[in-house]
Design a protein around this motif. Sequence first.
Motif, PDB file in Angstrom:
ATOM      1  N   ASN A 111       9.091 -17.265  -5.258  1.00  0.00           N
ATOM      2  CA  ASN A 111       9.904 -15.843  -6.584  1.00  0.00           C
ATOM      3  C   ASN A 111       9.188 -14.630  -5.978  1.00  0.00           C
ATOM      4  O   ASN A 111       8.924 -13.937  -5.340  1.00  0.00           O
ATOM      5  CB  ASN A 111       9.388 -16.893  -7.776  1.00  0.00           C
ATOM      6  CG  ASN A 111       8.409 -16.378  -8.367  1.00  0.00           C
ATOM      7  OD1 ASN A 111       7.199 -15.731  -7.557  1.00  0.00           O
ATOM      8  ND2 ASN A 111       8.160 -17.765  -9.259  1.00  0.00           N
ATOM      9  N   LYS A 112      10.417 -13.461  -7.162  1.00  0.00           N
ATOM     10  CA  LYS A 112       9.561 -11.868  -7.008  1.00  0.00           C
ATOM     11  C   LYS A 112       7.980 -12.351  -7.539  1.00  0.00           C
ATOM     12  O   LYS A 112       7.716 -11.361  -6.776  1.00  0.00           O
ATOM     13  CB  LYS A 112      10.595 -11.990  -7.926  1.00  0.00           C
ATOM     14  CG  LYS A 112      10.292 -10.725  -8.205  1.00  0.00           C
ATOM     15  CD  LYS A 112      10.835  -9.577  -9.555  1.00  0.00           C
ATOM     16  CE  LYS A 112      10.644  -8.174 -10.005  1.00  0.00           C
ATOM     17  NZ  LYS A 112      11.438  -7.393 -10.906  1.00  0.00           N
ATOM     18  N   HIS A 113       7.231 -13.444  -8.384  1.00  0.00           N
ATOM     19  CA  HIS A 113       5.757 -12.752  -8.914  1.00  0.00           C
ATOM     20  C   HIS A 113       5.358 -13.317  -7.288  1.00  0.00           C
ATOM     21  O   HIS A 113       4.672 -12.441  -6.895  1.00  0.00           O
ATOM     22  CB  HIS A 113       5.807 -13.367  -9.939  1.00  0.00           C
ATOM     23  CG  HIS A 113       3.979 -13.652 -10.336  1.00  0.00           C
ATOM     24  ND1 HIS A 113       3.548 -12.376 -10.522  1.00  0.00           N
ATOM     25  CD2 HIS A 113       3.501 -14.286  -9.787  1.00  0.00           C
ATOM     26  CE1 HIS A 113       2.386 -12.442 -11.027  1.00  0.00           C
ATOM     27  NE2 HIS A 113       1.851 -13.704 -10.373  1.00  0.00           N
ATOM     28  N   ALA A 115       6.075 -13.077  -4.315  1.00  0.00           N
ATOM     29  CA  ALA A 115       6.472 -12.138  -2.795  1.00  0.00           C
ATOM     30  C   ALA A 115       5.677 -10.507  -3.464  1.00  0.00           C
ATOM     31  O   ALA A 115       5.313  -9.975  -2.611  1.00  0.00           O
ATOM     32  CB  ALA A 115       7.093 -11.729  -3.191  1.00  0.00           C
ATOM     33  N   LEU A 116       5.143 -10.445  -4.976  1.00  0.00           N
ATOM     34  CA  LEU A 116       5.654  -9.315  -5.188  1.00  0.00           C
ATOM     35  C   LEU A 116       3.623  -9.176  -5.201  1.00  0.00           C
ATOM     36  O   LEU A 116       2.995  -7.948  -4.587  1.00  0.00           O
ATOM     37  CB  LEU A 116       6.082  -9.172  -6.250  1.00  0.00           C
ATOM     38  CG  LEU A 116       5.123  -7.695  -7.833  1.00  0.00           C
ATOM     39  CD1 LEU A 116       5.224  -5.692  -6.487  1.00  0.00           C
ATOM     40  CD2 LEU A 116       5.819  -7.280  -8.918  1.00  0.00           C
ATOM     41  N   SER A 140      13.757 -12.724  -3.540  1.00  0.00           N
ATOM     42  CA  SER A 140      12.932 -12.597  -4.027  1.00  0.00           C
ATOM     43  C   SER A 140      11.777 -11.145  -3.720  1.00  0.00           C
ATOM     44  O   SER A 140      11.768 -10.189  -3.895  1.00  0.00           O
ATOM     45  CB  SER A 140      11.207 -13.466  -4.311  1.00  0.00           C
ATOM     46  OG  SER A 140      12.394 -14.904  -5.028  1.00  0.00           O
ATOM     47  N   TYR A 141      12.467 -11.162  -2.034  1.00  0.00           N
ATOM     48  CA  TYR A 141      12.121 -10.156  -1.181  1.00  0.00           C
ATOM     49  C   TYR A 141      12.923  -8.703  -1.900  1.00  0.00           C
ATOM     50  O   TYR A 141      12.151  -7.339  -2.387  1.00  0.00           O
ATOM     51  CB  TYR A 141      11.593 -10.356   0.081  1.00  0.00           C
ATOM     52  CG  TYR A 141      10.934 -11.387   0.514  1.00  0.00           C
ATOM     53  CD1 TYR A 141       9.438 -10.478   0.645  1.00  0.00           C
ATOM     54  CD2 TYR A 141      11.707 -12.315   1.468  1.00  0.00           C
ATOM     55  CE1 TYR A 141       8.848 -11.616   1.015  1.00  0.00           C
ATOM     56  CE2 TYR A 141      11.130 -13.296   1.338  1.00  0.00           C
ATOM     57  CZ  TYR A 141       9.444 -13.395   1.978  1.00  0.00           C
ATOM     58  OH  TYR A 141       8.715 -13.910   2.251  1.00  0.00           O
ATOM     59  N   ARG A 142      14.286  -8.580  -1.868  1.00  0.00           N
ATOM     60  CA  ARG A 142      14.778  -7.700  -2.798  1.00  0.00           C
ATOM     61  C   ARG A 142      14.235  -7.022  -3.714  1.00  0.00           C
ATOM     62  O   ARG A 142      14.175  -5.771  -3.890  1.00  0.00           O
ATOM     63  CB  ARG A 142      16.586  -7.529  -2.707  1.00  0.00           C
ATOM     64  CG  ARG A 142      17.296  -8.357  -1.610  1.00  0.00           C
ATOM     65  CD  ARG A 142      18.379  -8.365  -1.584  1.00  0.00           C
ATOM     66  NE  ARG A 142      18.800  -9.409  -2.373  1.00  0.00           N
ATOM     67  CZ  ARG A 142      19.135 -10.157  -1.361  1.00  0.00           C
ATOM     68  NH1 ARG A 142      19.407 -10.417  -0.048  1.00  0.00           N
ATOM     69  NH2 ARG A 142      19.911 -10.907  -2.709  1.00  0.00           N
ATOM     70  N   ALA A 143      13.985  -7.651  -4.563  1.00  0.00           N
ATOM     71  CA  ALA A 143      13.738  -7.308  -6.274  1.00  0.00           C
ATOM     72  C   ALA A 143      12.239  -6.502  -6.367  1.00  0.00           C
ATOM     73  O   ALA A 143      12.138  -6.009  -6.925  1.00  0.00           O
ATOM     74  CB  ALA A 143      13.338  -8.621  -6.990  1.00  0.00           C
ATOM     75  N   THR A 144      11.091  -7.385  -5.209  1.00  0.00           N
ATOM     76  CA  THR A 144      10.179  -6.976  -4.751  1.00  0.00           C
ATOM     77  C   THR A 144      10.248  -5.697  -4.334  1.00  0.00           C
ATOM     78  O   THR A 144       9.488  -4.522  -4.540  1.00  0.00           O
ATOM     79  CB  THR A 144       9.409  -8.144  -4.325  1.00  0.00           C
ATOM     80  OG1 THR A 144       8.706  -9.256  -5.018  1.00  0.00           O
ATOM     81  CG2 THR A 144       7.916  -7.608  -3.864  1.00  0.00           C
TER      82      THR A 144
END
Length: 232
Positions: A111-113, A115-116, A140-144
């Motif tokens: 998820n985003k967390h 990937a971040l 998730s990459y786009r959000a990161t």
Amino acid sequence: MDPINFKRHRFPAAVIVQAVRWYFRFTLSIRDVEELMAERGVEVSREAIRCWVIKFGPLIAANLRRNRPSPTGRWHLDEVVVKVGGRRLYLWRAVDDEGEVLDVLVQKRRNKHAALKLLRRLLRSTGLHPEAVVTDKLASYRATMKVLNLQGRHRPGGMRENNRAENSHLVIRRREREQQKFKSQGSAQRFLSSHGPIYNAFNLQPHLISRAGLRTLRGQANDAWAAATRAA
């Protein structure tokens, strides 16, 4: 580089270093390394080799990592499912466009967390601002990228665009099969963190260079290993 202290070990430093090198450099199990040592007249137990790998692998990897040139600014990120101790986990991996392993992270989520966490580790460890970050189409990459203000450098694509990261997973897949799956998240992370810098040092890609060039690069890799394993 920091010299390594091999004192209070029954076997000489050369034997310990050779066992650690075989284990990380080739797709070998602890039992395989034990047999190779026995063939050369060195009777050492599997437990001793396992302890050497755990103790000295990270030290050697840290020395190799410090002496490597900076990676390129074009990064490839990817994630695959791994079974660790019967649980479904995710192996997040980052390489540059020359195949240099930048970081490997075993996480519970995709998820985003997660990937971040990988991107922040990369930015901190490399000290670079990437020219481009190539990923698959995972949202998730786009959000990161938005959080890190890297939207303009993000290059989402399919498997073909991210072949560099996809192919980089193959080495770990072979190791995973040899070890009959990783036993725990911690042991998997320890192995992968040490394996990456050692793999980088000996990843010479002989199919792309001449025989003379291969001899030169192989000599440089051996010199880097000798410097990284220098005893205190």
